[in-house]
Structure formats: C-alpha cells, structure tokens
Design an enzyme around this catalytic site. Structure first.
Site, mmCIF file in Angstrom:
data_model
loop_
_atom_site.group_PDB
_atom_site.id
_atom_site.type_symbol
_atom_site.label_atom_id
_atom_site.label_comp_id
_atom_site.label_asym_id
_atom_site.label_seq_id
_atom_site.Cartn_x
_atom_site.Cartn_y
_atom_site.Cartn_z
ATOM 1 N N GLY A 31 0.805 -1.218 0.000
ATOM 2 C CA GLY A 31 0.000 0.000 0.000
ATOM 3 C C GLY A 31 0.836 1.265 0.000
ATOM 4 O O GLY A 31 2.037 1.248 -0.296
ATOM 5 N N LEU A 33 0.481 3.618 -2.218
ATOM 6 C CA LEU A 33 0.890 3.411 -3.608
ATOM 7 C C LEU A 33 1.449 4.684 -4.245
ATOM 8 O O LEU A 33 0.943 5.777 -4.017
ATOM 9 C CB LEU A 33 -0.316 2.905 -4.408
ATOM 10 C CG LEU A 33 -0.963 1.644 -3.825
ATOM 11 C CD1 LEU A 33 -2.239 1.296 -4.577
ATOM 12 C CD2 LEU A 33 0.001 0.471 -3.828
ATOM 13 N N GLY A 36 5.734 4.095 -8.778
ATOM 14 C CA GLY A 36 6.391 2.794 -8.981
ATOM 15 C C GLY A 36 5.345 1.687 -9.036
ATOM 16 O O GLY A 36 5.347 0.848 -9.955
ATOM 17 N N HIS A 37 4.444 1.679 -8.050
ATOM 18 C CA HIS A 37 3.362 0.670 -8.053
ATOM 19 C C HIS A 37 2.486 0.838 -9.296
ATOM 20 O O HIS A 37 2.038 -0.126 -9.892
ATOM 21 C CB HIS A 37 2.470 0.841 -6.815
ATOM 22 C CG HIS A 37 3.178 0.651 -5.514
ATOM 23 N ND1 HIS A 37 3.415 1.679 -4.625
ATOM 24 C CD2 HIS A 37 3.698 -0.453 -4.932
ATOM 25 C CE1 HIS A 37 4.044 1.223 -3.573
ATOM 26 N NE2 HIS A 37 4.232 -0.062 -3.724
#
Ligand code: PAF
Length: 280
Positions: A31, A33, A36-37
C-alpha cells in the site's frame, strides 16, 4: 472495481475469471501506492485480462525495531489510485486473515537471502517469501509484477517460483524515479526537507556507477569506491551497504562481467533507503 478482505472472496472472484479462461495478473503491495506501483499496475493492465492488487503490510517481514507500526497507510488514496489504473480487484486482508493464531509454516531460502539486505534484515526474506507464496496460492495469478527497485526481492521471488515449480510468470519492472533522480518509495514520506535533499546521494551514486560501467570500467572495486565516496560526501547519509554482485547468485564480484547488480542501502537520518542498477 471491487475491494475484498477475505481469502474466500478472492477465490470466488478469481475462480469465475478462470472459468472464462481469463489471464490474471497480481501486483503484490504494502500500500501507500506511488508511481512505482502504478507502473506495475500499468504493465499488468496491458498484459492481463484481470488485475488484482493486494494491499497488506506484512508483519512477518519486519524485524524488531523496524517500521511496522509507522509504515504509512492510506486506503482511501490507494483505492483511488487502483481505480484510476483500471484494477479489477483489491485484496486488503487483516493480519488475522493471513495468519491464524497457530500459523507455523514458512517459506525460507538458503541461497540469495544472506547477502545485501539479508545481512541487516535477517528475517526479512523469510517473511517476504512466505507472504508472497501465500498470495500466489490465494490469487493463483498467471503473472505477478515486482519492481526492480527491490532487486534482491525480485531475484529471490524468481528463485522461489523456480524451486517450487509454481506456474507463475514473474515480471520485473524498471525503477521509477522522481524528476530529480530519487527512486520512488513509500518510505520517502519519512524524509524531512533537508533529508529529502540529502537522499539524492543514492541516485547520484547509482548514475555515476552506471556511467563508469557504460564507459568500460570492469573493476568492481573501483566502481564501488566511486559510489561510496559520493554517499560519504553527504553528512546526513550513513551507508548500510554498497555492493556489486552477480545478479544470478547475489555473490560479490571483483570483475564486472555478465549480469551484475550494484545495490545499496543507505540511512538518511533514521530512514533506510535502497537503490540499484543492473548491467547485462
Ligand atoms: O515489495 C513489497 O512491497 C513487499 O515486500 C511485498 C512483495 C508486497 C510482500 O509483502
């Protein structure tokens, strides 16, 4: 997009998808976020019919004195990020859903986990392998997405999947950086303004090392020394490690040949940041 908290609900949804012959991608996260995520979700969105994001701050991969309690959490914002990225399902379990009181099985690895981050975080990869293996069994994805920023984690997961004959393609995605070079990380939120400026020594060292290798330097010791000097010039930085290793074995190299990972962990104040580059 749907958010579920139980393993049974994930299974029900994914089984229905699989009956239709759909390709399922999993992006495992803790989480908070960031871009990158988002890049992992975008890759999954392109390559899969359905995308699952797991959001779970896994207690098992934090050692005593690490930042489990303070690790940033913002489910509302994370839900909006997933929605915007076209995610189909968020799995957001409570720790009690993932680990029953009598939980006693672990996935551990004898190679790859003793060097680099494994040296200062001795139980970390056991926690990562155990939770990722559980997520793989729960979600049964065809593909799973991991960032190269956690290069050791990527190598460890690839090895685990190969050892355990798991029928899952592991997709590694490039490091995403802020415009000034700092690698995106949920932990960047811990940095004060002066620490945020100091943290640029990591990417400066990465770029300098990368340039040396690109211009033909093959002596790992020389590249490492140049990177160390850049970090040591920053008063707020304290090196945990800077190492050049074979990307397949994660063992130190003296001569750069074949796939090489130059990886570092550096404390900026109390915040431990990592960064790296890989050469073919
Ligand atoms: O990279 C992370 O965020 C975590 O280590 C992971 C893979 C989600 C396992 O908890």
């Amino acid at each position: 997009m749907k958010t579920v908290n139980t393993i049974a609900e994930v299974r029900e949804v994914v089984k229905a998808w699989k009956r239709e012959g759909l390709i399922v991608g999993l992006v495992p996260t803790m989480g908070y976020l960031h871009e990158g995520h988002k890049s992992l979700m975008d890759a999954a969105r392109k390559q899969c019919d359905k995308v699952v994001v797991s959001i779970f701050v896994n207690p098992m991969q934090f050692g005593p004195g690490e930042d489990l309690e303070s690790y940033p959490r913002d489910m509302e914002r994370d839900t909006a990020v997933c929605e915007a990225a076209g995610v189909d399902l968020i799995f957001h379990p409570e720790p009690s859903e993932m680990y029953q009181d009598d939980f006693s099985s672990f996935v551990d690895m004898n190679t790859l986990t003793g060097n680099l981050c494994g040296k200062t975080r001795p139980i970390h990869f056991r926690g990562v392998c155990t939770v990722v293996s559980k997520l793989f069994h729960i979600v049964t994805p065809d593909k799973a997405y991991f960032g190269q920023k956690d290069a050791q984690q990527l190598a460890v997961i690839r090895h685990m999947v190969s050892d355990m004959n798991e029928d899952i393609e592991i997709v590694g995605c490039p490091i995403i950086r802020e415009t000034d070079g700092l690698a995106k990380s949920s932990r960047n939120t811990y940095l004060s303004d002066s620490e945020r400026r100091a943290a640029l020594c990591l990417s400066r060292a990465v770029f300098a090392g990368q340039d040396m290798v690109k211009s033909g330097e093959r002596n790992a010791g020389k590249v490492r020394q140049a990177m160390v000097e850049i970090i040591e010039a920053e008063p707020l930085a304290r090196i945990d490690y800077v190492q050049l290793v074979d990307f397949r074995t994660l063992e130190d190299v003296e001569v750069i040949q074949g796939p090489m990972l130059a990886a570092m962990a550096v404390y900026i104040g109390k915040t431990r940041l990592i960064d790296n580059f890989i050469t073919e």
